[in-house]
Design a protein around this motif. Sequence first.
Motif, PDB file in Angstrom:
ATOM      1  N   ILE A  52       0.825  -1.204   0.000  1.00  0.00           N
ATOM      2  CA  ILE A  52       0.000   0.000   0.000  1.00  0.00           C
ATOM      3  C   ILE A  52       0.865   1.264   0.000  1.00  0.00           C
ATOM      4  CG2 ILE A  52      -1.795   1.280   1.237  1.00  0.00           C
ATOM      5  CD1 ILE A  52      -2.709  -1.395   2.418  1.00  0.00           C
ATOM      6  N   CYS A  53       1.826   1.339   0.915  1.00  0.00           N
ATOM      7  CA  CYS A  53       2.520   2.617   1.131  1.00  0.00           C
ATOM      8  C   CYS A  53       3.476   2.984   0.018  1.00  0.00           C
ATOM      9  CB  CYS A  53       3.254   2.596   2.464  1.00  0.00           C
ATOM     10  SG  CYS A  53       2.105   2.532   3.839  1.00  0.00           S
ATOM     11  N   LEU A  54       4.227   2.017  -0.505  1.00  0.00           N
ATOM     12  CA  LEU A  54       5.198   2.368  -1.541  1.00  0.00           C
ATOM     13  C   LEU A  54       4.501   2.885  -2.809  1.00  0.00           C
ATOM     14  CD1 LEU A  54       8.050   2.638  -2.569  1.00  0.00           C
ATOM     15  CD2 LEU A  54       8.058   0.206  -3.111  1.00  0.00           C
ATOM     16  N   PRO A  55       3.508   2.169  -3.348  1.00  0.00           N
ATOM     17  CA  PRO A  55       2.805   2.730  -4.519  1.00  0.00           C
ATOM     18  C   PRO A  55       2.162   4.078  -4.202  1.00  0.00           C
ATOM     19  CG  PRO A  55       2.039   0.482  -4.053  1.00  0.00           C
ATOM     20  CD  PRO A  55       3.009   0.825  -2.979  1.00  0.00           C
ATOM     21  N   THR A  85      -2.522   7.405 -16.937  1.00  0.00           N
ATOM     22  CA  THR A  85      -1.800   7.748 -18.170  1.00  0.00           C
ATOM     23  C   THR A  85      -1.003   9.032 -17.968  1.00  0.00           C
ATOM     24  OG1 THR A  85      -3.737   6.874 -19.272  1.00  0.00           O
ATOM     25  CG2 THR A  85      -2.072   7.938 -20.659  1.00  0.00           C
ATOM     26  N   ARG A  86      -1.702  10.064 -17.483  1.00  0.00           N
ATOM     27  CA  ARG A  86      -1.010  11.344 -17.292  1.00  0.00           C
ATOM     28  C   ARG A  86       0.010  11.261 -16.156  1.00  0.00           C
ATOM     29  NH1 ARG A  86      -6.495  14.456 -17.553  1.00  0.00           N
ATOM     30  NH2 ARG A  86      -7.087  12.259 -17.339  1.00  0.00           N
ATOM     31  N   ALA A  87      -0.401  10.616 -15.068  1.00  0.00           N
ATOM     32  CA  ALA A  87       0.541  10.463 -13.952  1.00  0.00           C
ATOM     33  C   ALA A  87       1.767   9.668 -14.408  1.00  0.00           C
ATOM     34  CB  ALA A  87      -0.134   9.770 -12.777  1.00  0.00           C
ATOM     35  N   GLY A  88       1.523   8.671 -15.262  1.00  0.00           N
ATOM     36  CA  GLY A  88       2.623   7.834 -15.749  1.00  0.00           C
ATOM     37  C   GLY A  88       3.601   8.606 -16.609  1.00  0.00           C
ATOM     38  N   GLU A  89       3.070   9.546 -17.391  1.00  0.00           N
ATOM     39  CA  GLU A  89       3.977  10.373 -18.201  1.00  0.00           C
ATOM     40  C   GLU A  89       4.920  11.174 -17.300  1.00  0.00           C
ATOM     41  OE1 GLU A  89       1.432  12.791 -20.653  1.00  0.00           O
ATOM     42  OE2 GLU A  89       0.731  11.016 -21.755  1.00  0.00           O
ATOM     43  N   TRP A 104       5.875  -1.342 -15.899  1.00  0.00           N
ATOM     44  CA  TRP A 104       5.993  -0.806 -14.542  1.00  0.00           C
ATOM     45  C   TRP A 104       4.876   0.179 -14.248  1.00  0.00           C
ATOM     46  CZ3 TRP A 104       8.706  -2.790 -10.778  1.00  0.00           C
ATOM     47  CH2 TRP A 104       9.820  -3.571 -11.084  1.00  0.00           C
ATOM     48  N   ILE A 105       4.587   1.029 -15.240  1.00  0.00           N
ATOM     49  CA  ILE A 105       3.519   2.012 -15.041  1.00  0.00           C
ATOM     50  C   ILE A 105       2.197   1.282 -14.805  1.00  0.00           C
ATOM     51  CG2 ILE A 105       2.198   3.869 -16.137  1.00  0.00           C
ATOM     52  CD1 ILE A 105       4.881   4.883 -15.662  1.00  0.00           C
ATOM     53  N   ARG A 106       1.979   0.242 -15.624  1.00  0.00           N
ATOM     54  CA  ARG A 106       0.712  -0.485 -15.483  1.00  0.00           C
ATOM     55  C   ARG A 106       0.608  -1.146 -14.104  1.00  0.00           C
ATOM     56  NH1 ARG A 106       0.956  -4.249 -19.736  1.00  0.00           N
ATOM     57  NH2 ARG A 106       1.835  -2.662 -21.100  1.00  0.00           N
ATOM     58  N   TRP A 154       2.174  -0.275 -11.322  1.00  0.00           N
ATOM     59  CA  TRP A 154       1.989   0.781 -10.324  1.00  0.00           C
ATOM     60  C   TRP A 154       0.555   1.302 -10.376  1.00  0.00           C
ATOM     61  CZ3 TRP A 154       1.537   6.213 -11.600  1.00  0.00           C
ATOM     62  CH2 TRP A 154       1.472   7.040 -10.480  1.00  0.00           C
ATOM     63  N   GLY A 155       0.044   1.531 -11.600  1.00  0.00           N
ATOM     64  CA  GLY A 155      -1.317   2.026 -11.775  1.00  0.00           C
ATOM     65  C   GLY A 155      -2.342   1.097 -11.151  1.00  0.00           C
ATOM     66  N   PHE A 156      -2.129  -0.209 -11.316  1.00  0.00           N
ATOM     67  CA  PHE A 156      -3.053  -1.174 -10.727  1.00  0.00           C
ATOM     68  C   PHE A 156      -3.084  -1.042  -9.202  1.00  0.00           C
ATOM     69  CE2 PHE A 156      -3.620  -5.399  -8.777  1.00  0.00           C
ATOM     70  CZ  PHE A 156      -4.926  -5.640  -9.165  1.00  0.00           C
ATOM     71  N   PHE A 157      -1.902  -0.872  -8.616  1.00  0.00           N
ATOM     72  CA  PHE A 157      -1.853  -0.722  -7.157  1.00  0.00           C
ATOM     73  C   PHE A 157      -2.523   0.573  -6.710  1.00  0.00           C
ATOM     74  CE2 PHE A 157       0.349  -4.101  -4.991  1.00  0.00           C
ATOM     75  CZ  PHE A 157       0.869  -4.832  -6.043  1.00  0.00           C
ATOM     76  N   VAL A 158      -2.253   1.664  -7.409  1.00  0.00           N
ATOM     77  CA  VAL A 158      -2.815   2.951  -6.978  1.00  0.00           C
ATOM     78  C   VAL A 158      -4.334   2.973  -7.186  1.00  0.00           C
ATOM     79  CG1 VAL A 158      -2.845   5.438  -7.439  1.00  0.00           C
ATOM     80  CG2 VAL A 158      -0.679   4.211  -7.354  1.00  0.00           C
ATOM     81  N   ARG A 159      -4.815   2.372  -8.298  1.00  0.00           N
ATOM     82  CA  ARG A 159      -6.254   2.442  -8.588  1.00  0.00           C
ATOM     83  C   ARG A 159      -7.065   1.456  -7.772  1.00  0.00           C
ATOM     84  NH1 ARG A 159      -7.057   3.843 -14.843  1.00  0.00           N
ATOM     85  NH2 ARG A 159      -9.227   3.739 -14.202  1.00  0.00           N
TER      86      ARG A 159
END
Length: 445
Positions: free
Chosen positions: A54-57, A400-404, A416-418, A420-425
Amino acid sequence: MQQDRGQWGSTVGFVLAAAGSAIGLGNIWRFPYVTGNNGGAAFVIIYLACVLVICLPYLLAELVLGRHTQRNPVGAIAAIKRHTPWPLVGGLGVLTGVFILSYYAVIAGWAFGYIFKTVVAPGMPHAEFAASPAIVVPLFAIFIVLTVLVVIGGVEHGIERWAKILMPILLLLMFVVIIRGCTLPGAGKGLEFYLMPDFSVVTGRVVLEALGQAFFSLSLGMGAIITYGSYLPKTANLWVSGTSVAIFDTGIALLAGFMIFPAVFAMGKDPAQGPPLLFEVLPEIFTHMPFGGVVAVLFFVLLSIAALTSTVSLLEVVVSFFVDERRWTRSRAVWVVGGIAFVVGLPSLLSQGANTTLSEMSLLGNTSFLFIMDFLWGNLSLAVGALLLSIFVGWVWGITRAGEEMNQGSQAGPGWIRLWGFFVRWVCPVLILIVLINLFGVFGE
Ligand code: TRP
């Protein structure tokens, strides 16, 4: 506007300052007693899982939002979604900063006072020390003033430079204390308590405490990392710097456990005695070692400095809000907020024995005004803030924007973005929500 805000000299400078914010009483004082209260090793494992999953992402989400917008928490959210209620989440963070500062500086004042107490009044029980207004009021005031002076003077050149020299010394001293503690007869029982998990003690409440401790220790959930990230240049690698902060912080917390538990068991004390744990146990270890007096003084000096780099970051968040959004001068913002934190902190200060009503009040198992504040702001508010902010970054701003932004200054692939995105969303909001609901007993214990 962006030019006036200043930047960290280097990514290393940022990592040090953010680690300075993260490493503090939360690691060295709070982590051991919360672990002790919650049964030891099983709690540590849940804590580590919370940090990783939870915390790292989530830390990376605050970091990327801060660097993208170059603003304080309210301004950062408003820069992406103005004219919506979302900036209120930043407002909650700013408010949380004032409240955490108010009671955190009380404990920091104790740490500062112990520098002298170990020399002048080593025999005085901690409870008596904490209950004496004539001792703790001046200490608290001094600590608030120290914080104010550092934040006025600019974080980059004062604290950043100090942290570089003093954090390694703190680490070294911790190893000295660990070695002494672990070689006391009977220390093995403490290692067992700290390292051999007994999952039968785990309840919903234990998980909430682990998550709350992880957020608190990493300075997450109220925008401190947004603010510090806002001073980062576009060339900085966010993945690496964010992960480094998490590793440093978690490492120091784990070491603090090795420092306390072997000694607690060797000296036949109760690991679940709560907040006084560090202040009761360490001075005793010091009496059992050569040059213990010197080590004691040094230790509390460094602990005070670790606490100072944390109070500085709490104040900095609130100050950056008034400077960015309300156009206050830095020095006005610093003194006004410092003054408010002092007044708001007084009931916490007097709740450790000086005033009976404040000391005996209790909410959901947290006794005394100070620990009710810690529960409400240092636990609950951080979790609520992180829930809303992860939804904001993951769904409103969008991966998408955060990943850019994430990938400016780094070459992490789309995988990696995907991930990370899965964890954050999904992972962050869902798990935080479950823990929060559990707290209010909907799922039972
Ligand atoms: N993380 C610090 C500690 O462990 C305390 C702290 C500083 C903090 N800034 C924060 C906690 C922001 C929550 C939010 O001592």
